[in-house]
Scaffold this motif. Structure first.
Motif, PDB file in Angstrom:
ATOM      1  N   ASN A  36      17.416-113.508  58.968  1.00  0.00           N
ATOM      2  CA  ASN A  36      16.312-112.887  59.802  1.00  0.00           C
ATOM      3  C   ASN A  36      16.596-111.302  60.178  1.00  0.00           C
ATOM      4  O   ASN A  36      16.076-110.938  60.890  1.00  0.00           O
ATOM      5  CB  ASN A  36      15.723-113.547  60.862  1.00  0.00           C
ATOM      6  CG  ASN A  36      15.562-115.181  60.503  1.00  0.00           C
ATOM      7  OD1 ASN A  36      14.939-115.334  59.339  1.00  0.00           O
ATOM      8  ND2 ASN A  36      15.681-116.055  61.236  1.00  0.00           N
ATOM      9  N   GLU A  37      17.178-110.787  59.180  1.00  0.00           N
ATOM     10  CA  GLU A  37      17.185-109.240  59.212  1.00  0.00           C
ATOM     11  C   GLU A  37      18.331-108.880  60.420  1.00  0.00           C
ATOM     12  O   GLU A  37      18.708-107.602  60.463  1.00  0.00           O
ATOM     13  CB  GLU A  37      16.194-108.304  59.409  1.00  0.00           C
ATOM     14  CG  GLU A  37      15.035-108.929  58.208  1.00  0.00           C
ATOM     15  CD  GLU A  37      13.837-107.814  58.520  1.00  0.00           C
ATOM     16  OE1 GLU A  37      13.892-106.964  59.285  1.00  0.00           O
ATOM     17  OE2 GLU A  37      12.822-108.103  57.805  1.00  0.00           O
ATOM     18  N   LEU A  38      19.083-109.847  60.719  1.00  0.00           N
ATOM     19  CA  LEU A  38      20.098-109.514  61.830  1.00  0.00           C
ATOM     20  C   LEU A  38      21.529-109.997  61.201  1.00  0.00           C
ATOM     21  O   LEU A  38      21.368-111.165  60.762  1.00  0.00           O
ATOM     22  CB  LEU A  38      19.800-110.238  63.161  1.00  0.00           C
ATOM     23  CG  LEU A  38      18.643-109.826  63.878  1.00  0.00           C
ATOM     24  CD1 LEU A  38      18.502-110.755  64.976  1.00  0.00           C
ATOM     25  CD2 LEU A  38      18.750-108.286  64.310  1.00  0.00           C
ATOM     26  N   GLN A  39      22.539-109.167  61.077  1.00  0.00           N
ATOM     27  CA  GLN A  39      23.775-109.456  60.614  1.00  0.00           C
ATOM     28  C   GLN A  39      24.523-110.422  61.463  1.00  0.00           C
ATOM     29  O   GLN A  39      24.478-110.494  62.567  1.00  0.00           O
ATOM     30  CB  GLN A  39      24.782-108.431  60.391  1.00  0.00           C
ATOM     31  CG  GLN A  39      26.159-108.593  59.952  1.00  0.00           C
ATOM     32  CD  GLN A  39      26.784-107.090  59.597  1.00  0.00           C
ATOM     33  OE1 GLN A  39      26.194-106.285  59.623  1.00  0.00           O
ATOM     34  NE2 GLN A  39      28.051-107.379  59.163  1.00  0.00           N
ATOM     35  N   VAL A  40      25.164-111.694  60.789  1.00  0.00           N
ATOM     36  CA  VAL A  40      25.799-112.647  61.537  1.00  0.00           C
ATOM     37  C   VAL A  40      27.087-112.491  61.079  1.00  0.00           C
ATOM     38  O   VAL A  40      27.544-111.933  60.069  1.00  0.00           O
ATOM     39  CB  VAL A  40      25.159-113.850  60.887  1.00  0.00           C
ATOM     40  CG1 VAL A  40      23.751-114.303  61.463  1.00  0.00           C
ATOM     41  CG2 VAL A  40      24.885-114.045  59.440  1.00  0.00           C
ATOM     42  N   THR A  41      27.855-113.218  62.011  1.00  0.00           N
ATOM     43  CA  THR A  41      29.379-113.411  61.567  1.00  0.00           C
ATOM     44  C   THR A  41      29.741-114.636  61.079  1.00  0.00           C
ATOM     45  O   THR A  41      29.229-115.756  61.377  1.00  0.00           O
ATOM     46  CB  THR A  41      30.000-113.166  62.983  1.00  0.00           C
ATOM     47  OG1 THR A  41      29.944-111.856  63.763  1.00  0.00           O
ATOM     48  CG2 THR A  41      31.557-113.262  62.655  1.00  0.00           C
ATOM     49  N   LEU A  42      30.595-114.492  60.161  1.00  0.00           N
ATOM     50  CA  LEU A  42      30.838-115.946  59.456  1.00  0.00           C
ATOM     51  C   LEU A  42      32.046-116.597  60.169  1.00  0.00           C
ATOM     52  O   LEU A  42      32.995-115.744  60.200  1.00  0.00           O
ATOM     53  CB  LEU A  42      30.995-115.741  57.783  1.00  0.00           C
ATOM     54  CG  LEU A  42      29.555-115.039  57.416  1.00  0.00           C
ATOM     55  CD1 LEU A  42      30.087-114.907  55.923  1.00  0.00           C
ATOM     56  CD2 LEU A  42      28.358-115.946  57.515  1.00  0.00           C
ATOM     57  N   PRO A  43      32.112-117.884  59.881  1.00  0.00           N
ATOM     58  CA  PRO A  43      31.297-118.705  59.528  1.00  0.00           C
ATOM     59  C   PRO A  43      30.169-119.009  60.674  1.00  0.00           C
ATOM     60  O   PRO A  43      30.370-118.675  61.817  1.00  0.00           O
ATOM     61  CB  PRO A  43      32.107-120.109  59.495  1.00  0.00           C
ATOM     62  CG  PRO A  43      33.108-119.829  60.617  1.00  0.00           C
ATOM     63  CD  PRO A  43      33.532-118.267  60.533  1.00  0.00           C
ATOM     64  N   HIS A  44      29.018-119.462  60.251  1.00  0.00           N
ATOM     65  CA  HIS A  44      27.688-119.462  60.910  1.00  0.00           C
ATOM     66  C   HIS A  44      27.381-120.741  60.564  1.00  0.00           C
ATOM     67  O   HIS A  44      26.955-121.161  59.509  1.00  0.00           O
ATOM     68  CB  HIS A  44      26.664-118.502  60.458  1.00  0.00           C
ATOM     69  CG  HIS A  44      25.349-118.420  61.226  1.00  0.00           C
ATOM     70  ND1 HIS A  44      25.262-117.923  62.578  1.00  0.00           N
ATOM     71  CD2 HIS A  44      24.325-118.998  61.085  1.00  0.00           C
ATOM     72  CE1 HIS A  44      24.129-118.376  62.725  1.00  0.00           C
ATOM     73  NE2 HIS A  44      23.355-118.911  62.092  1.00  0.00           N
ATOM     74  N   VAL A  45      26.924-121.725  61.599  1.00  0.00           N
ATOM     75  CA  VAL A  45      26.469-122.733  61.476  1.00  0.00           C
ATOM     76  C   VAL A  45      25.134-122.937  62.400  1.00  0.00           C
ATOM     77  O   VAL A  45      24.933-122.767  63.589  1.00  0.00           O
ATOM     78  CB  VAL A  45      27.382-124.011  62.179  1.00  0.00           C
ATOM     79  CG1 VAL A  45      26.933-125.424  62.018  1.00  0.00           C
ATOM     80  CG2 VAL A  45      28.624-123.732  61.577  1.00  0.00           C
ATOM     81  N   ALA A  46      24.200-123.509  61.689  1.00  0.00           N
ATOM     82  CA  ALA A  46      22.781-123.667  62.195  1.00  0.00           C
ATOM     83  C   ALA A  46      22.614-125.121  61.830  1.00  0.00           C
ATOM     84  O   ALA A  46      23.093-126.039  61.279  1.00  0.00           O
ATOM     85  CB  ALA A  46      21.943-122.749  61.352  1.00  0.00           C
TER      86      ALA A  46
END
Length: 120
Positions: free
Chosen positions: A15-25
């Motif tokens: 959603n246009e925001l950088q995420v750190t991996l790993p990312h779990v939703a």
């Protein structure tokens, strides 16, 4: 809805925001098994493998239980080659370029042109 974008430098935007991996939703997970690949697994049985090097490529795998229940640039997964170029409007296009153009996410993107020259 969540929109996930993959950048050629390996960064991932949710959603246009950088995420750190790993990312779990709740419905998907994103991880980086190597410096050259990013993997996405979803609860729907969709698996994406993003290859970053030497050139950015996307590999899509779909669980067989989804057969006949999808549509888009990868076809409709119904086993019939005759309707693989079906657009979101239900029309079957004659060429790959016109089919791809029908699925553009942004109308400002340039149309892909058909190459009708003899390749020999």
């Amino acid at each position: 809805k969540n929109v996930v974008a993959f950048k050629s430098d390996g960064s991932v935007l949710l959603n246009e925001l950088q995420v750190t991996l790993p990312h779990v939703a709740a419905s998907f997970s994103i991880f980086r098994p190597s410096s050259y690949h990013i993997m996405v697994n979803t609860v729907l049985g969709l698996r994406l493998q993003v290859q970053l090097v030497p050139v950015m490529q996307l590999f899509v795998t779909l669980d067989p239980s989804a057969q006949g229940q999808v549509q888009g640039l990868c076809g409709n997964f119904n086993g019939l080659e005759s309707d693989d170029f079906k657009t979101s409007c239900g029309l079957v296009e004659a060429t790959g370029a016109s089919f791809a153009n029908s699925w553009k996410a942004q109308s400002s993107c340039h149309d892909k042109l058909d190459w009708l020259d003899d390749p020999c």
